[in-house]
Design a protein around this motif. Structure first.
Motif, PDB file in Angstrom:
ATOM      1  N   ALA A  19       0.389 -10.380   9.289  1.00 22.62           N
ATOM      2  CA  ALA A  19       0.458  -9.106   8.568  1.00 22.62           C
ATOM      3  C   ALA A  19       1.604  -9.114   7.566  1.00 22.62           C
ATOM      4  CB  ALA A  19       0.617  -7.956   9.554  1.00 22.62           C
ATOM      5  N   TRP A  20       2.732  -9.672   7.953  1.00 24.38           N
ATOM      6  CA  TRP A  20       3.882  -9.746   7.051  1.00 24.38           C
ATOM      7  C   TRP A  20       3.542 -10.604   5.831  1.00 24.38           C
ATOM      8  CZ3 TRP A  20       7.325 -14.046   6.265  1.00 24.38           C
ATOM      9  CH2 TRP A  20       8.440 -13.732   5.493  1.00 24.38           C
ATOM     10  N   ALA A  21       2.894 -11.736   6.078  1.00 28.58           N
ATOM     11  CA  ALA A  21       2.523 -12.621   4.970  1.00 28.58           C
ATOM     12  C   ALA A  21       1.470 -11.968   4.069  1.00 28.58           C
ATOM     13  CB  ALA A  21       2.005 -13.945   5.505  1.00 28.58           C
ATOM     14  N   ALA A  22       0.522 -11.251   4.658  1.00 27.44           N
ATOM     15  CA  ALA A  22      -0.523 -10.595   3.862  1.00 27.44           C
ATOM     16  C   ALA A  22       0.041  -9.472   3.020  1.00 27.44           C
ATOM     17  CB  ALA A  22      -1.626 -10.049   4.768  1.00 27.44           C
ATOM     18  N   GLY A  23       1.118  -8.868   3.476  1.00 27.84           N
ATOM     19  CA  GLY A  23       1.748  -7.784   2.726  1.00 27.84           C
ATOM     20  C   GLY A  23       2.654  -8.265   1.613  1.00 27.84           C
ATOM     21  N   GLY A  24       2.682  -9.562   1.378  1.00 28.13           N
ATOM     22  CA  GLY A  24       3.514 -10.105   0.309  1.00 28.13           C
ATOM     23  C   GLY A  24       4.911 -10.450   0.767  1.00 28.13           C
ATOM     24  N   GLY A  25       5.115 -10.525   2.077  1.00 28.36           N
ATOM     25  CA  GLY A  25       6.436 -10.845   2.608  1.00 28.36           C
ATOM     26  C   GLY A  25       6.892 -12.241   2.246  1.00 28.36           C
ATOM     27  N   ASP A  26       5.968 -13.143   2.093  1.00 22.28           N
ATOM     28  CA  ASP A  26       6.335 -14.512   1.761  1.00 22.28           C
ATOM     29  C   ASP A  26       5.096 -15.218   1.238  1.00 22.28           C
ATOM     30  OD1 ASP A  26       7.615 -16.901   1.502  1.00 22.28           O
ATOM     31  OD2 ASP A  26       7.908 -17.250   3.629  1.00 22.28           O
ATOM     32  N   THR A  27       5.300 -16.133   0.354  1.00 22.27           N
ATOM     33  CA  THR A  27       4.193 -16.961  -0.108  1.00 22.27           C
ATOM     34  C   THR A  27       4.221 -18.238   0.713  1.00 22.27           C
ATOM     35  OG1 THR A  27       5.622 -17.806  -1.855  1.00 22.27           O
ATOM     36  CG2 THR A  27       4.128 -16.014  -2.439  1.00 22.27           C
ATOM     37  N   LEU A  28       3.369 -18.302   1.701  1.00 23.57           N
ATOM     38  CA  LEU A  28       3.377 -19.415   2.643  1.00 23.57           C
ATOM     39  C   LEU A  28       2.690 -20.650   2.093  1.00 23.57           C
ATOM     40  CD1 LEU A  28       2.482 -17.452   5.880  1.00 23.57           C
ATOM     41  CD2 LEU A  28       4.715 -18.279   5.185  1.00 23.57           C
ATOM     42  N   LEU A  84     -15.322  -1.469   6.395  1.00 28.49           N
ATOM     43  CA  LEU A  84     -14.433  -0.303   6.331  1.00 28.49           C
ATOM     44  C   LEU A  84     -12.992  -0.636   5.948  1.00 28.49           C
ATOM     45  CD1 LEU A  84     -15.551   1.758   9.452  1.00 28.49           C
ATOM     46  CD2 LEU A  84     -16.014   2.232   7.072  1.00 28.49           C
ATOM     47  N   TYR A  85     -12.347  -1.454   6.762  1.00 28.36           N
ATOM     48  CA  TYR A  85     -10.905  -1.627   6.623  1.00 28.36           C
ATOM     49  C   TYR A  85     -10.506  -2.303   5.320  1.00 28.36           C
ATOM     50  CZ  TYR A  85     -10.914  -0.417  11.562  1.00 28.36           C
ATOM     51  OH  TYR A  85     -11.107   0.214  12.751  1.00 28.36           O
ATOM     52  N   LEU A  86     -11.072  -3.467   5.037  1.00 23.49           N
ATOM     53  CA  LEU A  86     -10.672  -4.181   3.822  1.00 23.49           C
ATOM     54  C   LEU A  86     -11.000  -3.427   2.535  1.00 23.49           C
ATOM     55  CD1 LEU A  86     -11.387  -7.880   4.796  1.00 23.49           C
ATOM     56  CD2 LEU A  86      -9.179  -6.829   4.344  1.00 23.49           C
ATOM     57  N   PRO A  87     -12.219  -2.892   2.379  1.00 22.58           N
ATOM     58  CA  PRO A  87     -12.496  -2.188   1.117  1.00 22.58           C
ATOM     59  C   PRO A  87     -11.688  -0.910   0.917  1.00 22.58           C
ATOM     60  CG  PRO A  87     -14.547  -2.774   2.207  1.00 22.58           C
ATOM     61  CD  PRO A  87     -13.437  -3.047   3.168  1.00 22.58           C
ATOM     62  N   PHE A  88     -11.421  -0.183   1.984  1.00 22.85           N
ATOM     63  CA  PHE A  88     -10.765   1.114   1.832  1.00 22.85           C
ATOM     64  C   PHE A  88      -9.255   1.064   2.035  1.00 22.85           C
ATOM     65  CE2 PHE A  88     -15.161   2.326   2.946  1.00 22.85           C
ATOM     66  CZ  PHE A  88     -15.465   3.006   1.775  1.00 22.85           C
ATOM     67  N   GLY A  90      -7.384  -2.036   2.225  1.00 17.89           N
ATOM     68  CA  GLY A  90      -6.775  -3.202   1.616  1.00 17.89           C
ATOM     69  C   GLY A  90      -6.332  -4.215   2.653  1.00 17.89           C
ATOM     70  N   LEU A  91      -5.963  -5.381   2.183  1.00 17.88           N
ATOM     71  CA  LEU A  91      -5.589  -6.469   3.080  1.00 17.88           C
ATOM     72  C   LEU A  91      -4.305  -6.210   3.864  1.00 17.88           C
ATOM     73  CD1 LEU A  91      -6.218  -9.266   4.191  1.00 17.88           C
ATOM     74  CD2 LEU A  91      -5.010 -10.227   2.227  1.00 17.88           C
ATOM     75  N   PRO A  92      -3.218  -5.759   3.251  1.00 17.63           N
ATOM     76  CA  PRO A  92      -1.994  -5.554   4.036  1.00 17.63           C
ATOM     77  C   PRO A  92      -2.157  -4.538   5.168  1.00 17.63           C
ATOM     78  CG  PRO A  92      -1.454  -5.619   1.714  1.00 17.63           C
ATOM     79  CD  PRO A  92      -2.953  -5.579   1.810  1.00 17.63           C
ATOM     80  N   ALA A  93      -2.778  -3.398   4.889  1.00 17.98           N
ATOM     81  CA  ALA A  93      -2.960  -2.385   5.931  1.00 17.98           C
ATOM     82  C   ALA A  93      -3.897  -2.886   7.026  1.00 17.98           C
ATOM     83  CB  ALA A  93      -3.504  -1.098   5.329  1.00 17.98           C
ATOM     84  N   SER A  94      -4.929  -3.622   6.637  1.00 19.13           N
ATOM     85  CA  SER A  94      -5.851  -4.173   7.630  1.00 19.13           C
ATOM     86  C   SER A  94      -5.151  -5.206   8.505  1.00 19.13           C
ATOM     87  CB  SER A  94      -7.056  -4.816   6.943  1.00 19.13           C
ATOM     88  OG  SER A  94      -7.773  -3.861   6.215  1.00 19.13           O
ATOM     89  N   ALA A  95      -4.277  -5.995   7.899  1.00 17.66           N
ATOM     90  CA  ALA A  95      -3.535  -6.997   8.671  1.00 17.66           C
ATOM     91  C   ALA A  95      -2.566  -6.330   9.643  1.00 17.66           C
ATOM     92  CB  ALA A  95      -2.786  -7.928   7.722  1.00 17.66           C
ATOM     93  N   TRP A  96      -1.933  -5.250   9.221  1.00 21.81           N
ATOM     94  CA  TRP A  96      -1.035  -4.541  10.142  1.00 21.81           C
ATOM     95  C   TRP A  96      -1.809  -3.877  11.284  1.00 21.81           C
ATOM     96  CZ3 TRP A  96       3.684  -5.699  10.899  1.00 21.81           C
ATOM     97  CH2 TRP A  96       4.472  -6.195   9.874  1.00 21.81           C
TER      98      TRP A  96
END
Length: 109
Positions: A19-28, A84-88, A90-96
């Motif tokens: 979730a941290w990585a998906a939210g832009g926390g780091d470019t892995l 539902l989750y990804l389209p509405f 987004g990726l960071p919120a869905s990952a969290w």
């Protein structure tokens, strides 16, 4: 109980890292993303194996129920995540959200 708690903690740590990585926390990069995917799959596989190791004589009932629950959860997660989750959200919120579900495993051990 101790090994189940360790598996749940590993799953929570890996899902939080995803979730941290998906939210832009780091470019892995590809190697880091591949490691997180490998660790995530391994921790979930270990959780299913741990849950299936019951002291019952007939383990086929336990394993069958766990496998059915695993398939149903995977199907439901794919449908809810993709529709539902990804389209509405987004990726960071869905990952969290997935990380919160991973953290809830600790309560089940």
């Amino acid at each position: 109980r101790g090994s189940g708690l360790a598996i749940a903690l590993l799953t929570a740590i890996v899902s939080t890292g995803c979730a941290w990585a998906a939210g832009g926390g780091d470019t892995l990069g590809r190697a880091g993303a591949g490691f997180l995917l490998l660790a995530s799959g391994a921790s979930v596989g270990a959780a299913v194996a741990w849950a299936g190791s019951s002291p019952r004589k007939d383990q086929s009932e336990t394993v069958s129920a766990l496998y059915a629950a695993d398939l149903a959860g995977g199907c439901l997660g794919a449908v809810l995540g993709g529709v539902l989750y990804l389209p509405f959200a987004g990726l960071p919120a869905s990952a969290w959200l997935a990380a919160l579900i991973g953290l809830s495993m600790i309560l089940l051990v």
